[in-house]
Scaffold this active site. Structure first.
Site, PDB file in Angstrom:
ATOM      1  N   HIS A 135       1.025  -1.352   0.105  1.00  0.00           N
ATOM      2  CA  HIS A 135       0.324   0.095   0.139  1.00  0.00           C
ATOM      3  C   HIS A 135       0.940   0.777   0.251  1.00  0.00           C
ATOM      4  O   HIS A 135       0.565   2.064  -0.802  1.00  0.00           O
ATOM      5  CB  HIS A 135      -1.212   0.239   1.243  1.00  0.00           C
ATOM      6  CG  HIS A 135      -1.525   1.476   1.711  1.00  0.00           C
ATOM      7  ND1 HIS A 135      -2.893   1.833   0.643  1.00  0.00           N
ATOM      8  CD2 HIS A 135      -1.195   2.601   1.954  1.00  0.00           C
ATOM      9  CE1 HIS A 135      -3.333   3.183   1.339  1.00  0.00           C
ATOM     10  NE2 HIS A 135      -2.095   3.051   2.107  1.00  0.00           N
ATOM     11  N   HIS A 140       1.441   4.855  -2.608  1.00  0.00           N
ATOM     12  CA  HIS A 140       1.245   6.295  -2.091  1.00  0.00           C
ATOM     13  C   HIS A 140       2.800   6.773  -2.758  1.00  0.00           C
ATOM     14  O   HIS A 140       2.490   7.921  -3.120  1.00  0.00           O
ATOM     15  CB  HIS A 140       2.005   5.885  -0.351  1.00  0.00           C
ATOM     16  CG  HIS A 140       0.774   6.410   0.361  1.00  0.00           C
ATOM     17  ND1 HIS A 140       0.046   8.022  -0.018  1.00  0.00           N
ATOM     18  CD2 HIS A 140       0.114   5.363   1.309  1.00  0.00           C
ATOM     19  CE1 HIS A 140      -0.971   7.165   1.285  1.00  0.00           C
ATOM     20  NE2 HIS A 140      -1.201   5.805   1.954  1.00  0.00           N
ATOM     21  N   GLU A 183      -5.937   9.386   0.144  1.00  0.00           N
ATOM     22  CA  GLU A 183      -6.362   8.456   0.093  1.00  0.00           C
ATOM     23  C   GLU A 183      -7.015   8.143  -1.341  1.00  0.00           C
ATOM     24  O   GLU A 183      -6.876   7.137  -1.882  1.00  0.00           O
ATOM     25  CB  GLU A 183      -6.788   7.986   1.356  1.00  0.00           C
ATOM     26  CG  GLU A 183      -4.759   7.797   2.238  1.00  0.00           C
ATOM     27  CD  GLU A 183      -4.888   6.358   2.682  1.00  0.00           C
ATOM     28  OE1 GLU A 183      -4.752   5.875   1.871  1.00  0.00           O
ATOM     29  OE2 GLU A 183      -3.721   6.465   3.090  1.00  0.00           O
ATOM     30  N   SER A 202      -3.814   0.905  -4.860  1.00  0.00           N
ATOM     31  CA  SER A 202      -3.431  -0.397  -4.042  1.00  0.00           C
ATOM     32  C   SER A 202      -4.440  -1.053  -4.240  1.00  0.00           C
ATOM     33  O   SER A 202      -4.215  -2.562  -3.532  1.00  0.00           O
ATOM     34  CB  SER A 202      -2.811   0.022  -2.933  1.00  0.00           C
ATOM     35  OG  SER A 202      -3.785   0.798  -1.785  1.00  0.00           O
TER      36      SER A 202
END
Length: 296
Positions: A135, A140, A183, A202
């Site tokens: 993730h 990110h 996010e 993700s």
């Protein structure tokens, strides 16, 4: 003999889950990754990368390639840093799991991005509660190659340090901004709506749902509207906010948030999935099949 770093996950009790936090910075134990660890990375990388072509923002895919990420093995943080730091001044730090808020903000403010050193187990491939290496690194890190987004993240960190001193309500407002942009953000490209939020890129299921389902609302980016809006942590999002560009994101969040916090303190929060008369609607969802329990 050096002890390997810890793998910190939530503790589950009869009263629910209890998050576990740690502040330590660790060296990535790359030589200790097992064949299963590398196999999980390969499976997830190949599956997501194939899915994201035509769904993720062009800048995300290009940045991922520029960083040298491949499905062959878990990337070394040092190799990523050799590309990332010259580009935007950011570096990756290995961590054991979730960080306390103030530590997290301080790292971002100083262009250090914390990456969980461990990757999910094979039995967790389709779902894991905590942010793991996949993730963090796959989702990110690529956008930190973009100057506008890199500056946004650093500014967010500085704002987080400040909000921490203002009080819990300011932190709630700021957390919602992170949630709905970093996010779970969407971006409007010339050829259509695309994903940039790491929680979406993700996730196989949310990558498809966020763009192709009729259920969620997709609303034009509005800073105060986002900071007023509650969100879901246990299911796909009821609402996504859409930016026109990463520069728009940076420009909109550049002013001092102190007066914004004061205005929001006088207003009620907005439940996830709610559509207001003032919203710029990209798509209004049906809300079909949404759970009815409380939002965060």
């Amino acid at each position: 003999m050096n002890m390997p770093p810890r793998r910190l996950e939530n503790i589950h009790t009869d009263k629910g889950k209890v998050p576990v936090y740690a502040t330590g910075i660790v060296e990535q134990p790359w030589d200790s990754y097992s064949a299963d660890d590398h196999a999980v990375w390969k499976l997830l990388y190949e599956r997501q990368r194939k899915l994201l072509v035509g769904r993720a923002a062009d800048e995300f895919l290009k940045a991922q390639d520029a960083m040298g990420m491949t499905p062959d093995h878990i990337p070394k943080f040092s190799d990523i840093n050799a590309v990332l730091e010259p580009a935007t001044g950011w570096t990756l730090l290995g961590v054991e799991g979730l960080l306390p808020e103030l530590d997290f903000f301080d790292h971002l403010a100083n262009r250090r991005f914390p990456v969980t050193w461990w990757i999910r187990r094979p039995d967790q491939v389709d779902y894991i509660e905590e942010p793991d290496l996949f993730h963090d690194l796959f989702g990110h890190v690529p956008l930190l190659m973009l100057p506008a987004f890199a500056e946004y993240m650093a500014a967010y960190g500085r704002g987080g340090v400040k909000a921490h001193g203002i009080g819990p309500e300011a932190l709630v407002n700021l957390t919602r901004l992170y949630w709905y942009t970093v996010e779970f953000g969407l971006i409007q490209q010339k050829d259509g709506l695309r994903i940039y939020g790491s929680g979406i890129v993700s996730s196989t299921g949310e990558s498809l749902y966020s763009l192709e389902s009729d259920s969620p609302n997709r609303i034009c980016f509005d800073l105060e509207r986002i900071m007023q809006t509650r969100y879901r942590i246990d299911t796909f999002q009821k609402t996504y906010f859409v930016i026109d560009s990463f520069q728009q994101l940076m420009d909109a969040t550049a002013p001092d948030f102190t007066p914004i916090y004061a205005r929001l303190a006088e207003k009620e929060s907005v439940p996830a999935g709610t559509v207001l008369e003032t919203d710029g609607i990209v798509h209004r969802g049906t809300g079909a099949g949404w759970p009815t329990d409380a939002d965060v």
